[in-house]
Write a protein that holds these residues in place. Sequence first.
Motif, PDB file in Angstrom:
ATOM      1  N   PHE A 215       0.839  -1.199   0.000  1.00 59.50           N
ATOM      2  CA  PHE A 215       0.000   0.000   0.000  1.00 59.50           C
ATOM      3  C   PHE A 215       0.878   1.256   0.000  1.00 59.50           C
ATOM      4  O   PHE A 215       0.676   2.183  -0.783  1.00 59.50           O
ATOM      5  N   VAL A 216       1.860   1.262   0.894  1.00 56.02           N
ATOM      6  CA  VAL A 216       2.757   2.417   0.987  1.00 56.02           C
ATOM      7  C   VAL A 216       3.553   2.575  -0.309  1.00 56.02           C
ATOM      8  O   VAL A 216       3.710   3.683  -0.832  1.00 56.02           O
ATOM      9  N   SER A 217       4.030   1.470  -0.850  1.00 54.26           N
ATOM     10  CA  SER A 217       4.819   1.512  -2.082  1.00 54.26           C
ATOM     11  C   SER A 217       3.995   1.981  -3.274  1.00 54.26           C
ATOM     12  O   SER A 217       4.534   2.572  -4.216  1.00 54.26           O
ATOM     13  N   SER A 218       2.678   1.728  -3.261  1.00 62.34           N
ATOM     14  CA  SER A 218       1.836   2.190  -4.362  1.00 62.34           C
ATOM     15  C   SER A 218       1.831   3.712  -4.447  1.00 62.34           C
ATOM     16  O   SER A 218       1.835   4.287  -5.540  1.00 62.34           O
ATOM     17  N   LYS A 248       8.680  13.758   0.854  1.00 65.49           N
ATOM     18  CA  LYS A 248       7.922  13.740  -0.402  1.00 65.49           C
ATOM     19  C   LYS A 248       6.643  12.919  -0.238  1.00 65.49           C
ATOM     20  O   LYS A 248       5.572  13.317  -0.707  1.00 65.49           O
ATOM     21  N   PHE A 249       6.770  11.780   0.412  1.00 60.99           N
ATOM     22  CA  PHE A 249       5.634  10.903   0.651  1.00 60.99           C
ATOM     23  C   PHE A 249       4.573  11.617   1.489  1.00 60.99           C
ATOM     24  O   PHE A 249       3.374  11.605   1.150  1.00 60.99           O
ATOM     25  N   THR A 250       5.010  12.253   2.558  1.00 52.89           N
ATOM     26  CA  THR A 250       4.091  12.937   3.474  1.00 52.89           C
ATOM     27  C   THR A 250       3.421  14.128   2.808  1.00 52.89           C
ATOM     28  O   THR A 250       2.209  14.342   2.968  1.00 52.89           O
ATOM     29  N   GLU A 251       4.172  14.920   2.057  1.00 54.56           N
ATOM     30  CA  GLU A 251       3.605  16.098   1.404  1.00 54.56           C
ATOM     31  C   GLU A 251       2.597  15.713   0.330  1.00 54.56           C
ATOM     32  O   GLU A 251       1.588  16.399   0.135  1.00 54.56           O
ATOM     33  N   TYR A 256      -3.183  15.469  -1.178  1.00 57.90           N
ATOM     34  CA  TYR A 256      -4.246  14.736  -1.877  1.00 57.90           C
ATOM     35  C   TYR A 256      -5.128  13.873  -0.969  1.00 57.90           C
ATOM     36  O   TYR A 256      -6.094  13.286  -1.452  1.00 57.90           O
ATOM     37  N   SER A 257      -4.819  13.810   0.324  1.00 54.32           N
ATOM     38  CA  SER A 257      -5.697  13.088   1.250  1.00 54.32           C
ATOM     39  C   SER A 257      -6.182  14.031   2.343  1.00 54.32           C
ATOM     40  O   SER A 257      -7.318  14.478   2.316  1.00 54.32           O
ATOM     41  N   SER A 258      -5.331  14.348   3.302  1.00 55.45           N
ATOM     42  CA  SER A 258      -5.688  15.294   4.368  1.00 55.45           C
ATOM     43  C   SER A 258      -4.410  15.850   4.978  1.00 55.45           C
ATOM     44  O   SER A 258      -3.408  15.143   5.083  1.00 55.45           O
ATOM     45  N   ASP A 259      -4.454  17.131   5.358  1.00 59.05           N
ATOM     46  CA  ASP A 259      -3.274  17.751   5.963  1.00 59.05           C
ATOM     47  C   ASP A 259      -3.452  17.940   7.465  1.00 59.05           C
ATOM     48  O   ASP A 259      -2.774  18.768   8.082  1.00 59.05           O
ATOM     49  N   SER A 260      -4.366  17.160   8.077  1.00 56.64           N
ATOM     50  CA  SER A 260      -4.545  17.251   9.529  1.00 56.64           C
ATOM     51  C   SER A 260      -3.285  16.755  10.231  1.00 56.64           C
ATOM     52  O   SER A 260      -2.581  15.874   9.723  1.00 56.64           O
ATOM     53  N   LYS A 261      -2.989  17.310  11.399  1.00 57.35           N
ATOM     54  CA  LYS A 261      -1.786  16.939  12.138  1.00 57.35           C
ATOM     55  C   LYS A 261      -1.798  15.448  12.484  1.00 57.35           C
ATOM     56  O   LYS A 261      -0.767  14.774  12.429  1.00 57.35           O
ATOM     57  N   GLU A 262      -2.973  14.949  12.843  1.00 57.29           N
ATOM     58  CA  GLU A 262      -3.084  13.549  13.219  1.00 57.29           C
ATOM     59  C   GLU A 262      -2.731  12.631  12.053  1.00 57.29           C
ATOM     60  O   GLU A 262      -1.994  11.650  12.222  1.00 57.29           O
ATOM     61  N   LEU A 263      -3.225  12.965  10.853  1.00 52.03           N
ATOM     62  CA  LEU A 263      -2.949  12.119   9.693  1.00 52.03           C
ATOM     63  C   LEU A 263      -1.517  12.272   9.193  1.00 52.03           C
ATOM     64  O   LEU A 263      -0.928  11.311   8.701  1.00 52.03           O
ATOM     65  N   LYS A 268       3.792   9.571   8.352  1.00 48.09           N
ATOM     66  CA  LYS A 268       5.196   9.364   8.719  1.00 48.09           C
ATOM     67  C   LYS A 268       5.393   8.005   9.386  1.00 48.09           C
ATOM     68  O   LYS A 268       6.366   7.290   9.104  1.00 48.09           O
ATOM     69  N   LYS A 269       4.451   7.659  10.275  1.00 41.99           N
ATOM     70  CA  LYS A 269       4.542   6.369  10.956  1.00 41.99           C
ATOM     71  C   LYS A 269       4.398   5.226   9.956  1.00 41.99           C
ATOM     72  O   LYS A 269       5.103   4.209  10.050  1.00 41.99           O
ATOM     73  N   SER A 270       3.524   5.402   8.976  1.00 44.08           N
ATOM     74  CA  SER A 270       3.295   4.367   7.961  1.00 44.08           C
ATOM     75  C   SER A 270       4.544   4.135   7.136  1.00 44.08           C
ATOM     76  O   SER A 270       4.915   2.987   6.855  1.00 44.08           O
ATOM     77  N   TYR A 271       5.209   5.227   6.744  1.00 49.02           N
ATOM     78  CA  TYR A 271       6.415   5.059   5.929  1.00 49.02           C
ATOM     79  C   TYR A 271       7.522   4.395   6.744  1.00 49.02           C
ATOM     80  O   TYR A 271       8.265   3.554   6.237  1.00 49.02           O
TER      81      TYR A 271
END
Length: 331
Positions: A215-218, A248-251, A256-263, A268-271
Amino acid sequence: MTETFRSFIMLTNANVTGKYIYGDKFQILPAPDHFPRTPYAEADHPCLLEIKYNFTPDPTRKMPDQTEVSDWIQRKDHEKKIIHEIMNLFNAFSFSKFVQTQDIHSWTIRTDDNIAIEPEWRQLSYFVRDHQHEISEFTKSPASRIDEINTSEFYNFGGRFVGSDFSIPDLFSYVLDAYYSLAPDNRNALLKSLTLFNNAIKIKPISPSISFACFVSSIESLVDHIHKGVKIDKCKECSAPRYAVTKKFTEFLAKYSSDSKELIKFYKKSYGQRSKILHAGALFLGEHIPAAWAESDWESYHMNSGIERVCRIAFTNWILERHPLNQDMTR
């Protein structure tokens, strides 16, 4: 180029009771009444996929032994690519999806009213002998259009109801408009990302950890394509890239998804988790040491379902940004 129409028998995870027509490229129809059907709501259901394409065989194509590739082989290969593309689009942007059949043999146990449980050696496949594969035009069906669900509700719910019929998000046709208007390199890059995404869904029952990494690699694959050719400044002291991969991944996901602090923390945790899985073999707890309802397992479950939803939303917003109407407004 020769204009060609073809009709294929396909299997889906939801019963197709209506039709979906996308311009003059393809349409999905309910299976004819005489097609064999399962008596179960949650099963593989037959339907028809009709496609239209223009194709001219390439006389210069060679086999590994340098013999010419027959016209019929090139045509079959072209049809396979079209179907693969359509399947990936539906499977990524809708919870109603096509099921890939494989001509393999396996031991099976009958699930009908047969009382005796006796394994039988069978081929896993689905076909109807009298189905006409070659057609001269799209079939005109009296079926009503399939249900189109509000996209936000569709994605935020995160799945389909058990036993529900085949449906799509109401923005799906716009997604297809945007996809088919992409330049070839962008379309190929997105298709590669969608393939990784759909592979992640297939792998999830076998290995949630590897599924999560896919998922992350996609997303990472698409981000890498976007930044291809972009010069990356390096630190003069340590030569480390100033624009790190995680950033780059986070930005990308923040846009394109959400810029909330929680997400953003979740991105970052996902990567970081993806790197641990691929480089250190740090599988989710419960995969290599099965545990019953452990708190860590619940956290892993929510990470996996969360990244799947984030990917789907990000892909949708990224491609809709490239819809011809949006491109015209920015000029």
